[in-house]
Design a protein around this motif. Structure first.
Motif, PDB file in Angstrom:
ATOM      1  N   LEU A 130      43.043  16.125  24.573  1.00  0.00           N
ATOM      2  CA  LEU A 130      43.061  14.595  24.880  1.00  0.00           C
ATOM      3  C   LEU A 130      42.284  14.712  25.633  1.00  0.00           C
ATOM      4  CD1 LEU A 130      47.161  13.436  24.385  1.00  0.00           C
ATOM      5  CD2 LEU A 130      44.693  12.685  22.922  1.00  0.00           C
ATOM      6  N   ASN A 131      42.483  15.261  26.938  1.00  0.00           N
ATOM      7  CA  ASN A 131      41.730  15.678  28.206  1.00  0.00           C
ATOM      8  C   ASN A 131      39.690  15.862  28.133  1.00  0.00           C
ATOM      9  OD1 ASN A 131      43.118  15.174  29.784  1.00  0.00           O
ATOM     10  ND2 ASN A 131      43.662  16.823  30.617  1.00  0.00           N
ATOM     11  N   CYS A 132      39.428  17.250  27.236  1.00  0.00           N
ATOM     12  CA  CYS A 132      38.451  16.968  25.957  1.00  0.00           C
ATOM     13  C   CYS A 132      37.884  15.619  25.710  1.00  0.00           C
ATOM     14  CB  CYS A 132      38.170  17.855  25.289  1.00  0.00           C
ATOM     15  SG  CYS A 132      38.430  19.703  26.055  1.00  0.00           S
ATOM     16  N   TYR A 133      38.576  14.766  24.564  1.00  0.00           N
ATOM     17  CA  TYR A 133      37.975  13.768  23.784  1.00  0.00           C
ATOM     18  C   TYR A 133      38.048  12.634  25.139  1.00  0.00           C
ATOM     19  CZ  TYR A 133      37.967   9.875  21.368  1.00  0.00           C
ATOM     20  OH  TYR A 133      37.706   8.123  20.778  1.00  0.00           O
ATOM     21  N   TYR A 134      38.814  12.437  26.666  1.00  0.00           N
ATOM     22  CA  TYR A 134      38.768  11.759  27.334  1.00  0.00           C
ATOM     23  C   TYR A 134      37.183  12.212  28.138  1.00  0.00           C
ATOM     24  CZ  TYR A 134      39.318   8.606  31.888  1.00  0.00           C
ATOM     25  OH  TYR A 134      39.119   8.562  32.813  1.00  0.00           O
ATOM     26  N   TYR A 135      37.498  12.987  28.227  1.00  0.00           N
ATOM     27  CA  TYR A 135      36.052  13.710  29.410  1.00  0.00           C
ATOM     28  C   TYR A 135      34.408  12.998  28.037  1.00  0.00           C
ATOM     29  CZ  TYR A 135      31.751  16.375  31.359  1.00  0.00           C
ATOM     30  OH  TYR A 135      31.261  16.757  31.977  1.00  0.00           O
ATOM     31  N   ARG A 136      34.517  13.584  26.835  1.00  0.00           N
ATOM     32  CA  ARG A 136      33.565  13.419  26.265  1.00  0.00           C
ATOM     33  C   ARG A 136      33.433  11.845  25.917  1.00  0.00           C
ATOM     34  NH1 ARG A 136      35.505  17.764  23.265  1.00  0.00           N
ATOM     35  NH2 ARG A 136      34.377  19.565  23.805  1.00  0.00           N
ATOM     36  N   HIS A 137      34.005  10.680  26.055  1.00  0.00           N
ATOM     37  CA  HIS A 137      34.085   9.263  25.580  1.00  0.00           C
ATOM     38  C   HIS A 137      34.434   8.329  26.518  1.00  0.00           C
ATOM     39  CE1 HIS A 137      34.942  11.664  21.863  1.00  0.00           C
ATOM     40  NE2 HIS A 137      33.449  10.702  21.667  1.00  0.00           N
ATOM     41  N   TYR A 138      34.052   8.773  28.132  1.00  0.00           N
ATOM     42  CA  TYR A 138      34.507   7.880  29.043  1.00  0.00           C
ATOM     43  C   TYR A 138      34.377   6.936  29.065  1.00  0.00           C
ATOM     44  CZ  TYR A 138      35.482   6.124  33.867  1.00  0.00           C
ATOM     45  OH  TYR A 138      35.399   5.128  34.596  1.00  0.00           O
TER      46      TYR A 138
END
Length: 70
Positions: free
Chosen positions: A37-45
């Motif tokens: 989820l953190n990686c997704y958030y980082y890539r789709h801020y």
């Protein structure tokens, strides 16, 4: 969730201390999901998505995030 996992493992005959079983669950289930989820958030801020999450939290609503309803 962790307590339920520990109970299931102990009922199945796992004789390790509860803390060791809980750490196993954290390391194999919870932590990898947090990283995903953190990686997704980082890539789709998105500032708009952040505001949407804040309102959803305050109002107790569910929203779509990373293809999941949270």
């Amino acid at each position: 969730m962790i307590a339920e996992y520990v109970s299931q493992k102990q009922a199945a005959g796992d004789t390790r201390p509860a803390q060791d079983i809980a750490v196993e669950y954290n390391d194999t289930v919870i932590y990898p999901d947090k990283v995903r989820l953190n990686c997704y958030y980082y890539r789709h801020y998105s500032f708009i998505k952040d505001i949407e999450m804040i309102f959803a939290t305050v109002l107790g609503k569910k929203i779509q995030y990373a293809g999941e309803e949270i």
